[in-house]
Design a protein around this motif. Sequence first.
Motif, PDB file in Angstrom:
ATOM      1  N   SER A 112       0.828  -1.199   0.000  1.00 20.31           N
ATOM      2  CA  SER A 112       0.000   0.000   0.000  1.00 20.31           C
ATOM      3  C   SER A 112       0.862   1.250   0.000  1.00 20.31           C
ATOM      4  O   SER A 112       2.033   1.212   0.391  1.00 20.31           O
ATOM      5  CB  SER A 112      -0.902   0.004   1.240  1.00 20.31           C
ATOM      6  N   ALA A 113       0.267   2.360  -0.437  1.00 19.30           N
ATOM      7  CA  ALA A 113       0.966   3.651  -0.460  1.00 19.30           C
ATOM      8  C   ALA A 113      -0.058   4.769  -0.356  1.00 19.30           C
ATOM      9  O   ALA A 113      -1.213   4.606  -0.775  1.00 19.30           O
ATOM     10  CB  ALA A 113       1.767   3.803  -1.751  1.00 19.30           C
ATOM     11  N   VAL A 114       0.371   5.894   0.208  1.00 18.26           N
ATOM     12  CA  VAL A 114      -0.498   7.054   0.353  1.00 18.26           C
ATOM     13  C   VAL A 114       0.291   8.302  -0.011  1.00 18.26           C
ATOM     14  O   VAL A 114       1.445   8.466   0.398  1.00 18.26           O
ATOM     15  CB  VAL A 114      -1.046   7.181   1.795  1.00 18.26           C
ATOM     16  N   LYS A 115      -0.347   9.165  -0.785  1.00 17.96           N
ATOM     17  CA  LYS A 115       0.188  10.489  -1.111  1.00 17.96           C
ATOM     18  C   LYS A 115      -0.908  11.485  -0.785  1.00 17.96           C
ATOM     19  O   LYS A 115      -2.084  11.237  -1.062  1.00 17.96           O
ATOM     20  CB  LYS A 115       0.578  10.561  -2.577  1.00 17.96           C
ATOM     21  N   ILE A 116      -0.541  12.611  -0.184  1.00 19.13           N
ATOM     22  CA  ILE A 116      -1.525  13.603   0.236  1.00 19.13           C
ATOM     23  C   ILE A 116      -1.193  14.941  -0.415  1.00 19.13           C
ATOM     24  O   ILE A 116      -0.026  15.314  -0.520  1.00 19.13           O
ATOM     25  CB  ILE A 116      -1.559  13.689   1.778  1.00 19.13           C
ATOM     26  N   ILE A 117      -2.230  15.625  -0.909  1.00 13.82           N
ATOM     27  CA  ILE A 117      -2.059  16.944  -1.524  1.00 13.82           C
ATOM     28  C   ILE A 117      -3.003  17.913  -0.826  1.00 13.82           C
ATOM     29  O   ILE A 117      -4.203  17.659  -0.732  1.00 13.82           O
ATOM     30  CB  ILE A 117      -2.369  16.926  -3.031  1.00 13.82           C
ATOM     31  N   TYR A 118      -2.436  18.988  -0.309  1.00 16.01           N
ATOM     32  CA  TYR A 118      -3.227  20.073   0.265  1.00 16.01           C
ATOM     33  C   TYR A 118      -3.457  21.067  -0.860  1.00 16.01           C
ATOM     34  O   TYR A 118      -2.503  21.565  -1.465  1.00 16.01           O
ATOM     35  CB  TYR A 118      -2.477  20.730   1.423  1.00 16.01           C
ATOM     36  N   LYS A 119      -4.735  21.354  -1.166  1.00 16.99           N
ATOM     37  CA  LYS A 119      -5.072  22.200  -2.310  1.00 16.99           C
ATOM     38  C   LYS A 119      -5.648  23.530  -1.851  1.00 16.99           C
ATOM     39  O   LYS A 119      -6.483  23.579  -0.959  1.00 16.99           O
ATOM     40  CB  LYS A 119      -6.078  21.486  -3.216  1.00 16.99           C
ATOM     41  N   GLY A 120      -5.187  24.587  -2.496  1.00 14.13           N
ATOM     42  CA  GLY A 120      -5.677  25.933  -2.213  1.00 14.13           C
ATOM     43  C   GLY A 120      -5.167  26.853  -3.293  1.00 14.13           C
ATOM     44  O   GLY A 120      -5.139  26.490  -4.469  1.00 14.13           O
ATOM     45  N   ALA A 121      -4.719  28.051  -2.918  1.00 13.45           N
ATOM     46  CA  ALA A 121      -4.131  28.968  -3.883  1.00 13.45           C
ATOM     47  C   ALA A 121      -2.904  28.319  -4.525  1.00 13.45           C
ATOM     48  O   ALA A 121      -2.615  28.522  -5.696  1.00 13.45           O
ATOM     49  CB  ALA A 121      -3.759  30.277  -3.207  1.00 13.45           C
ATOM     50  N   SER A 122      -2.188  27.536  -3.738  1.00 10.93           N
ATOM     51  CA  SER A 122      -1.106  26.706  -4.254  1.00 10.93           C
ATOM     52  C   SER A 122      -1.294  25.309  -3.682  1.00 10.93           C
ATOM     53  O   SER A 122      -1.972  25.129  -2.673  1.00 10.93           O
ATOM     54  CB  SER A 122       0.264  27.275  -3.856  1.00 10.93           C
ATOM     55  N   ASN A 123      -0.722  24.324  -4.329  1.00  7.22           N
ATOM     56  CA  ASN A 123      -0.849  22.947  -3.869  1.00  7.22           C
ATOM     57  C   ASN A 123       0.453  22.500  -3.214  1.00  7.22           C
ATOM     58  O   ASN A 123       1.539  22.838  -3.681  1.00  7.22           O
ATOM     59  CB  ASN A 123      -1.173  22.014  -5.029  1.00  7.22           C
ATOM     60  N   THR A 124       0.322  21.748  -2.133  1.00  5.75           N
ATOM     61  CA  THR A 124       1.475  21.201  -1.432  1.00  5.75           C
ATOM     62  C   THR A 124       1.292  19.697  -1.347  1.00  5.75           C
ATOM     63  O   THR A 124       0.273  19.225  -0.851  1.00  5.75           O
ATOM     64  CB  THR A 124       1.589  21.801  -0.011  1.00  5.75           C
TER      65      THR A 124
END
Length: 129
Positions: free
Chosen positions: A67-79
């Motif tokens: 298994s694997a997980v990637k997380i993206i925080y989205k807003g004015a810019s993405n992290t």
Amino acid sequence: MKTKIAIFICLLTFATVSFAHGMNKYGPNGGYVRMPGAFHTELVDKGTKIHVYLLDMSFKNPTVNNSAVKIIYKGASNTEYSCSKESDYFVCEKPSSALQGYKEISISAVRNNNKAIAATYNLPLKLDK
């Protein structure tokens, strides 16, 4: 008339099925649940970190195997962050500015070699009603 009844039954069934997948109540680890594929993701906000559990269809048996997980925080810019494995969940970093300025969290996950679509969590985190 039969068409209207059929549409009503379909809508009623869809609403029931969507709530049956836990989006309207907390998951077994106290987090927010989504169903992006043949499994559930549970996001638990731990302050400076995010824990992500990959649960089976019965909201049980979290696994990190294959298994694997990637997380993206989205807003004015993405992290974007990759997440590290623990015993039965993944630990993901939070941006240094906490979650201010971000509108959603997107989790890309693979559970036991089964890839799902991205699970999206709107911010601030809350249960769906």
